[in-house]
Design an enzyme around this catalytic site. Structure first.
Site, mmCIF file in Angstrom:
data_model
loop_
_atom_site.group_PDB
_atom_site.id
_atom_site.type_symbol
_atom_site.label_atom_id
_atom_site.label_comp_id
_atom_site.label_asym_id
_atom_site.label_seq_id
_atom_site.Cartn_x
_atom_site.Cartn_y
_atom_site.Cartn_z
ATOM 1 N N ARG A 143 -3.664 10.361 18.334
ATOM 2 C CA ARG A 143 -4.220 9.450 19.345
ATOM 3 C C ARG A 143 -5.373 8.609 18.799
ATOM 4 N NH1 ARG A 143 -3.720 14.446 22.445
ATOM 5 N NH2 ARG A 143 -5.913 14.790 21.970
ATOM 6 N N PHE A 178 0.850 -1.187 0.000
ATOM 7 C CA PHE A 178 0.000 0.000 0.000
ATOM 8 C C PHE A 178 0.890 1.243 0.000
ATOM 9 C CE2 PHE A 178 -2.839 3.061 2.267
ATOM 10 C CZ PHE A 178 -3.751 3.195 1.233
ATOM 11 N N GLN A 227 -7.394 -0.190 9.974
ATOM 12 C CA GLN A 227 -8.274 0.366 8.948
ATOM 13 C C GLN A 227 -9.338 -0.687 8.601
ATOM 14 O OE1 GLN A 227 -7.911 -0.817 5.576
ATOM 15 N NE2 GLN A 227 -9.351 0.599 4.621
ATOM 16 N N TYR A 255 -0.101 20.570 29.712
ATOM 17 C CA TYR A 255 0.436 21.688 28.919
ATOM 18 C C TYR A 255 1.952 21.778 28.990
ATOM 19 C CZ TYR A 255 -4.333 23.181 27.988
ATOM 20 O OH TYR A 255 -5.639 23.233 27.553
ATOM 21 N N ARG A 299 4.155 15.448 24.677
ATOM 22 C CA ARG A 299 4.096 15.318 26.141
ATOM 23 C C ARG A 299 4.953 14.142 26.579
ATOM 24 N NH1 ARG A 299 -1.582 16.151 24.823
ATOM 25 N NH2 ARG A 299 -2.126 18.247 25.469
ATOM 26 N N ASP A 330 6.407 -3.196 8.620
ATOM 27 C CA ASP A 330 5.038 -2.793 8.303
ATOM 28 C C ASP A 330 4.167 -4.041 8.428
ATOM 29 O OD1 ASP A 330 2.618 -1.970 7.327
ATOM 30 O OD2 ASP A 330 3.443 -0.839 5.633
ATOM 31 N N LYS A 356 -8.642 -4.321 7.377
ATOM 32 C CA LYS A 356 -7.554 -5.106 7.965
ATOM 33 C C LYS A 356 -8.053 -6.230 8.881
ATOM 34 C CE LYS A 356 -4.863 -2.696 5.555
ATOM 35 N NZ LYS A 356 -4.136 -1.473 5.808
ATOM 36 N N HIS A 406 -0.724 -5.965 7.387
ATOM 37 C CA HIS A 406 -1.454 -7.154 6.918
ATOM 38 C C HIS A 406 -1.284 -8.336 7.868
ATOM 39 C CE1 HIS A 406 -0.920 -5.886 2.368
ATOM 40 N NE2 HIS A 406 -1.560 -4.983 3.088
HETATM 41 C C1 LIG Z 1 -3.417 -0.296 5.196
HETATM 42 C C2 LIG Z 1 -1.942 -0.233 5.103
HETATM 43 C C3 LIG Z 1 -1.207 0.813 5.679
HETATM 44 C C4 LIG Z 1 -1.832 2.056 6.217
HETATM 45 O O1 LIG Z 1 -2.752 1.897 7.193
HETATM 46 P P1 LIG Z 1 -3.957 2.936 7.414
HETATM 47 O O2 LIG Z 1 -4.435 2.561 8.775
HETATM 48 O O3 LIG Z 1 -4.959 2.710 6.338
HETATM 49 O O4 LIG Z 1 -3.389 4.318 7.389
HETATM 50 C C5 LIG Z 1 0.174 0.728 5.661
HETATM 51 N N1 LIG Z 1 0.790 -0.305 5.082
HETATM 52 C C6 LIG Z 1 0.132 -1.307 4.484
HETATM 53 C C7 LIG Z 1 0.898 -2.433 3.870
HETATM 54 C C8 LIG Z 1 -1.267 -1.289 4.456
HETATM 55 O O5 LIG Z 1 -1.928 -2.272 3.829
#
Ligand SMILES: *Cc1c(COP(=O)(O)O)cnc(C)c1O
Length: 386
Positions: free
Chosen positions: A250, A98, A201, A240, A233, A175, A204, A178
């Site tokens: 967040r 992605f 997301q 603050y 923070r 990353d 997922k 997935h």
């Molecule tokens: C979905 C995805 C992201 C990004 O995630 P979001 O929560 O949609 O911002 C990053 N890397 C890969 C491989 C993804 O499939």
């Protein structure tokens, strides 16, 4: 189907008479959990479910620290920054992933170096990565980090990757968008690199519509990431009092409440998907012309995330019928197959407009024409569905 049945594509009856299993799923415990957050009136900031999710998710993945984030894109940007990747640094990334995996590198002012994938796993080709590091250094440049994507939920060869990172002092960001729960030799993804970056997301393996999580082992870099997520923070600091340059990334208590339940269900969901994937793999072996990827799963992969079920089409086995037509035919039969990414990432305009390096990627180029995938919810049904 007999050889005389007409394809739905040309007017025959659909093979699948029910819809694919829905995603996301929920039950009354999710309703109750959301109502609890609602009635607490702690809609933002840090509802206790957020800390609970951070601890449980990190522990499940064998990491010491979990840092919840707004999504899996900012989590990658924050991971790169907190791990010390600086503007101008070069960062290796595959072109079949992605956009966020590579865009995060640009967003922090660093430079993506695209390296081809392996045809058998669709994960980054680590021999090609090694060559790219040598080629960049021959050009006077220096590769600082690698964003390794556990594509489709299949862990990257962590033996080879950790050796490569050790040899070249590379910062490793996994990353894991997935790959929730995926394992290499019994060790979960997200526990190898400086950070594992997860996405929640909508599509997922765990979702709250949006959301993300960083996992980390080292307390100092975890605290740096936590600071960036929460306006600079310090943990335990005053509201603050802003020590470092941060932003607001967040996660809310509503999201965490949903995700806690999904984390509980994840092992059972993973087991069901693994059974479906095995059945599908065995069935495809009888057809020919359609090879699941990988064909044989490396025994060192002790759990596959099964986010996507990838299949390579061999048009010669179908009298030259293309991948795209086969996807259309599958869709017509009721199977939500997708042709996937239309092009390697570096062929998107955004990369043409920003400094990057492309090393030869013939496998990635070919994959965009010959592979399709099924989304994970296809694997969530019982034996009747797949
Ligand atoms: C979905 C995805 C992201 C990004 O995630 P979001 O929560 O949609 O911002 C990053 N890397 C890969 C491989 C993804 O499939």
């Amino acid at each position: 189907m007999t050889s005389h049945a007409r394809l739905a594509l040309v007017g025959g009856t659909k093979t699948l008479t029910t819809e694919a299993p829905p995603w996301p799923t929920f039950d009354d415990s999710d309703r109750r959990a959301l109502l609890d957050v609602l009635e607490s009136r702690v809609w933002g900031g840090y509802h206790p479910t957020v800390g609970e999710l951070e601890r449980s998710f990190a522990a499940f993945h064998g990491a010491n620290h979990g840092i919840a984030t707004a999504n899996g894109t900012v989590s990658l940007e924050i991971a790169l920054q907190a791990a010390g990747v600086a503007p101008g640094d070069e960062v290796i990334v595959p072109p079949i992933t992605f956009v966020a995996s590579a865009a995060a590198i640009l967003r922090i002012g660093a430079k993506p170096v695209f390296v081809d994938i392996h045809p058998g796993t669709l994960n980054i080709d680590l021999d090609a990565a090694k060559d790219a590091i040598a080629a960049r250094s021959a050009n006077g440049a220096h590769v600082r980090a690698i964003v390794a994507v556990h594509f489709a939920g299949l862990p990257v060869d962590m033996d080879q990757l950790m050796a490569l990172c050790g040899d070249h002092q590379l910062v490793l960001i996994e990353d894991c968008a997935h790959a929730h729960g995926a394992e290499w030799r019994g060790r979960k993804v997200g526990s190898f690199g400086s950070f594992g970056s997860f996405s929640f997301q909508a599509s997922k393996n765990m979702t709250a519509g949006e959301g993300g999580m960083l996992t980390a082992i080292d307390p100092a870099i975890a605290e740096r990431a936590r600071g960036i997520v929460n306006q600079g923070r310090r943990t335990g600091g005053a509201w603050y009092d802003h020590v470092t340059l941060g932003t607001n990334a967040r996660l809310t208590g509503f999201q965490a409440a949903l995700l806690l339940r999904q984390l509980e269900r994840l092992p059972e969901v993973m087991a069901r998907k693994a059974r479906s994937a095995d059945r599908l793999r065995a069935g495809l072996a009888e057809i020919g012309g359609l090879s699941p990827l990988p064909g044989v799963i490396d025994p060192r992969v002790t759990a596959h995330g099964n986010h996507l079920f990838c299949v390579r089409v061999h048009p010669a086995a179908f009298e030259g019928v293309s991948r795209d037509v086969i996807v259309q035919a599958l869709n017509a039969e009721g199977l939500p197959a997708s042709p996937g990414y239309p092009r390697p990432l570096y062929n998107n305009q955004v990369f043409k407009d920003h400094a990057h390096v492309v090393t030869p990627c013939p496998v990635a180029e070919e994959l965009c024409r010959s592979v399709f995938w099924l989304p994970h919810n296809v694997l969530l049904g019982d034996d009747r569905w797949l």
